[in-house]
Design a protein around this motif. Structure first.
Motif, short mmCIF file in Angstrom:
data_model
loop_
_atom_site.label_atom_id
_atom_site.label_comp_id
_atom_site.label_asym_id
_atom_site.label_seq_id
_atom_site.Cartn_x
_atom_site.Cartn_y
_atom_site.Cartn_z
N TYR A 1 0.48 -0.93 0.39
CA TYR A 1 -0.36 0.10 0.03
C TYR A 1 0.73 1.45 0.08
O TYR A 1 0.45 2.16 -0.48
CB TYR A 1 -1.40 -0.54 1.02
N GLU A 2 1.70 0.95 0.49
CA GLU A 2 3.34 2.33 0.80
C GLU A 2 3.25 2.64 -0.37
O GLU A 2 3.09 3.76 -1.40
CB GLU A 2 3.77 2.40 1.29
N LYS A 3 3.49 1.14 -1.54
CA LYS A 3 4.03 1.93 -3.06
C LYS A 3 2.69 2.37 -3.51
O LYS A 3 3.76 2.89 -5.07
CB LYS A 3 4.68 0.77 -3.28
N THR B 1 5.54 5.26 9.29
CA THR B 1 5.14 5.64 8.22
C THR B 1 4.19 6.18 7.00
O THR B 1 3.81 7.20 6.99
CB THR B 1 5.59 4.29 6.98
N ALA B 2 2.78 5.23 7.86
CA ALA B 2 1.52 5.58 7.42
C ALA B 2 0.88 7.05 7.80
O ALA B 2 0.61 7.27 7.18
CB ALA B 2 0.65 4.31 7.57
N SER C 1 0.47 4.25 -2.16
CA SER C 1 0.42 5.68 -1.84
C SER C 1 -1.19 5.49 -1.49
O SER C 1 -1.73 6.38 -0.98
CB SER C 1 0.49 7.02 -3.12
N GLY C 2 -1.38 4.58 -1.03
CA GLY C 2 -2.82 4.09 -0.39
C GLY C 2 -1.86 3.99 0.92
O GLY C 2 -2.90 2.67 1.57
N TYR C 3 -2.05 4.97 2.04
CA TYR C 3 -2.21 5.99 3.20
C TYR C 3 -2.34 4.86 3.74
O TYR C 3 -2.69 4.38 5.21
CB TYR C 3 -1.16 6.49 3.38
N ALA D 1 2.80 10.05 6.55
CA ALA D 1 2.28 10.28 5.07
C ALA D 1 0.86 11.10 5.27
O ALA D 1 0.88 11.56 4.16
CB ALA D 1 2.48 8.70 4.09
N LYS D 2 0.08 10.72 6.05
CA LYS D 2 -0.92 11.26 6.58
C LYS D 2 -1.33 12.66 6.85
O LYS D 2 -2.54 13.11 7.80
CB LYS D 2 -2.59 10.17 6.79
#
Length: 140
Positions: A51-53, A83-84, A55-57, A87-88
């Motif tokens: 999901y990180e790859k 990390t998520a 961009s599904g944070y 990113a959010k």
């Protein structure tokens, strides 16, 4: 601690898709693995990485939380969650996740590095806010 043999086979397929850059196919395989055995944190962690790859944070956040739920001592789950959240732009939540992970493994280099970087980022934002406030006061 490997899981059910069928779940491990799905994980292996997911890993092949991940290495090939087909993250959505990998996610599908990791989901199949978690459907068979939701208590293996690596399945959730690998799903979170996919999901990180892409961009599904929000989904990364959910997968990381499931990873931690599966094994609260699996430190990579905290790193994935942090990390998520970073990113959010949930910096407070990110720090909490890092601190929770460091409570499990205080020597984890990835968690320590991210916490240091985040602290520096927050410090820079605080300084920038003070400068803006001073500039506003000087212009009045």
């Amino acid at each position: 601690m490997p899981g059910h043999p069928r779940a491990e086979a799905f994980k292996a397929e997911g890993n092949k898709y991940f290495k090939g850059g087909d993250y959505k196919a990998a996610i599908a395989k990791y989901k199949e693995a978690t459907a068979i055995d939701p208590n293996v944190p690596a399945y959730w962690s690998n799903m979170a990485a996919c999901y990180e790859k892409i961009s599904g944070y929000d989904e990364m956040d959910e997968a990381a939380r499931s990873c931690i739920k599966a094994d609260k001592n699996f430190v990579k789950g905290y790193f994935r969650l942090a990390t998520a959240l970073k990113a959010k732009n949930d910096l407070e939540g990110c720090i909490k996740a890092l601190e929770s992970g460091l409570a499990v493994d205080s020597a984890n280099a990835d968690l320590k590095r991210m916490k240091k970087d985040l602290t520096e980022l927050q410090r820079g934002e605080t300084v920038a806010a003070y400068i803006r406030k001073c500039e506003e006061q000087m212009s009045n």
